[in-house]
Design a protein around this motif. Structure first.
Motif, PDB file in Angstrom:
ATOM      1  N   MET A   1      -5.809  14.719   0.034  1.00 33.79           N
ATOM      2  CA  MET A   1      -5.476  13.313   0.222  1.00 33.79           C
ATOM      3  C   MET A   1      -6.066  12.513  -0.924  1.00 33.79           C
ATOM      4  SD  MET A   1      -6.347  10.766   3.404  1.00 33.79           S
ATOM      5  CE  MET A   1      -8.087  10.804   3.111  1.00 33.79           C
ATOM      6  N   LYS A   2      -5.261  11.676  -1.533  1.00 36.37           N
ATOM      7  CA  LYS A   2      -5.708  10.832  -2.640  1.00 36.37           C
ATOM      8  C   LYS A   2      -6.487   9.639  -2.108  1.00 36.37           C
ATOM      9  CE  LYS A   2      -1.464  10.397  -3.971  1.00 36.37           C
ATOM     10  NZ  LYS A   2      -0.299   9.863  -4.606  1.00 36.37           N
ATOM     11  N   GLU A   3      -7.570   9.281  -2.799  1.00 34.40           N
ATOM     12  CA  GLU A   3      -8.373   8.137  -2.385  1.00 34.40           C
ATOM     13  C   GLU A   3      -7.669   6.818  -2.696  1.00 34.40           C
ATOM     14  OE1 GLU A   3     -11.122   8.211  -0.549  1.00 34.40           O
ATOM     15  OE2 GLU A   3     -10.852  10.375  -0.492  1.00 34.40           O
ATOM     16  N   GLY A   4      -6.849   6.770  -3.743  1.00 34.50           N
ATOM     17  CA  GLY A   4      -6.186   5.549  -4.142  1.00 34.50           C
ATOM     18  C   GLY A   4      -4.881   5.307  -3.405  1.00 34.50           C
ATOM     19  N   ILE A   5      -4.697   5.954  -2.295  1.00 38.13           N
ATOM     20  CA  ILE A   5      -3.451   5.841  -1.530  1.00 38.13           C
ATOM     21  C   ILE A   5      -3.331   4.435  -0.936  1.00 38.13           C
ATOM     22  CG2 ILE A   5      -4.515   6.710   0.579  1.00 38.13           C
ATOM     23  CD1 ILE A   5      -1.929   8.157   1.202  1.00 38.13           C
ATOM     24  N   SER A   6      -2.116   3.935  -0.885  1.00 36.95           N
ATOM     25  CA  SER A   6      -1.891   2.610  -0.317  1.00 36.95           C
ATOM     26  C   SER A   6      -1.966   2.677   1.208  1.00 36.95           C
ATOM     27  CB  SER A   6      -0.521   2.066  -0.735  1.00 36.95           C
ATOM     28  OG  SER A   6       0.513   2.777  -0.073  1.00 36.95           O
ATOM     29  N   TYR A   7      -2.169   1.526   1.808  1.00 42.56           N
ATOM     30  CA  TYR A   7      -2.205   1.427   3.265  1.00 42.56           C
ATOM     31  C   TYR A   7      -0.886   1.930   3.857  1.00 42.56           C
ATOM     32  CZ  TYR A   7      -2.403  -0.594   7.930  1.00 42.56           C
ATOM     33  OH  TYR A   7      -2.382  -0.761   9.287  1.00 42.56           O
ATOM     34  N   LEU A  44      -9.581   5.287   6.198  1.00 45.58           N
ATOM     35  CA  LEU A  44      -9.085   4.568   5.020  1.00 45.58           C
ATOM     36  C   LEU A  44      -8.336   3.302   5.449  1.00 45.58           C
ATOM     37  CD1 LEU A  44      -7.622   6.004   1.855  1.00 45.58           C
ATOM     38  CD2 LEU A  44      -6.213   4.403   3.119  1.00 45.58           C
ATOM     39  N   CYS A  45      -7.461   3.416   6.444  1.00 45.15           N
ATOM     40  CA  CYS A  45      -6.698   2.249   6.924  1.00 45.15           C
ATOM     41  C   CYS A  45      -7.633   1.189   7.493  1.00 45.15           C
ATOM     42  CB  CYS A  45      -5.674   2.675   7.972  1.00 45.15           C
ATOM     43  SG  CYS A  45      -4.279   3.597   7.301  1.00 45.15           S
ATOM     44  N   LYS A  46      -8.591   1.619   8.296  1.00 44.02           N
ATOM     45  CA  LYS A  46      -9.542   0.676   8.879  1.00 44.02           C
ATOM     46  C   LYS A  46     -10.323  -0.046   7.787  1.00 44.02           C
ATOM     47  CE  LYS A  46     -13.465   0.332  11.990  1.00 44.02           C
ATOM     48  NZ  LYS A  46     -14.450   1.025  12.807  1.00 44.02           N
ATOM     49  N   ASP A  47     -10.784   0.700   6.794  1.00 45.39           N
ATOM     50  CA  ASP A  47     -11.534   0.095   5.686  1.00 45.39           C
ATOM     51  C   ASP A  47     -10.681  -0.916   4.923  1.00 45.39           C
ATOM     52  OD1 ASP A  47     -13.685   1.674   6.425  1.00 45.39           O
ATOM     53  OD2 ASP A  47     -13.456   3.090   4.757  1.00 45.39           O
TER      54      ASP A  47
END
Length: 65
Positions: A1-7, A44-47
Motif C-alpha cells: 500500500m502506498k503512503e501517498g494514496i488519496s482518500y 489513513l482515511c481517519k488521519d
C-alpha cells in the motif's frame, strides 16, 4: 500500500476488500492479508479526515478574526 494514496483511492480499495469478504472470494491467508491492509487504509482515511477537519477549523477561526 502506498503512503501517498488519496482518500478516494483508499476508500475504493476498502470497498473492494469488503466486496471480496462479502462474496467469500478470499482464502484464509489472503483474508488475513486483506484485513491488515484494510486496517492500514482505515487509519489513513481517519488521519486524512482529522487533518482536513483541523484545517477547516483553522480557516473558520481565522475568518472570524
Amino acid at each position: 500500500m502506498k503512503e501517498g494514496i488519496s482518500y478516494e483511492a483508499a476508500v475504493k480499495q476498502l470497498e473492494n476488500i469488503v466486496a471480496q469478504l462479502e462474496n467469500d472470494e478470499l482464502g484464509i491467508d489472503k483474508m488475513t492479508e486483506q484485513i491488515k491492509t484494510a486496517q492500514k487504509l482505515l487509519k489513513l482515511c481517519k488521519d486524512k479526515l482529522t487533518k482536513a477537519e483541523n484545517e477547516v477549523d483553522e480557516i473558520l477561526k481565522n475568518d472570524k478574526e
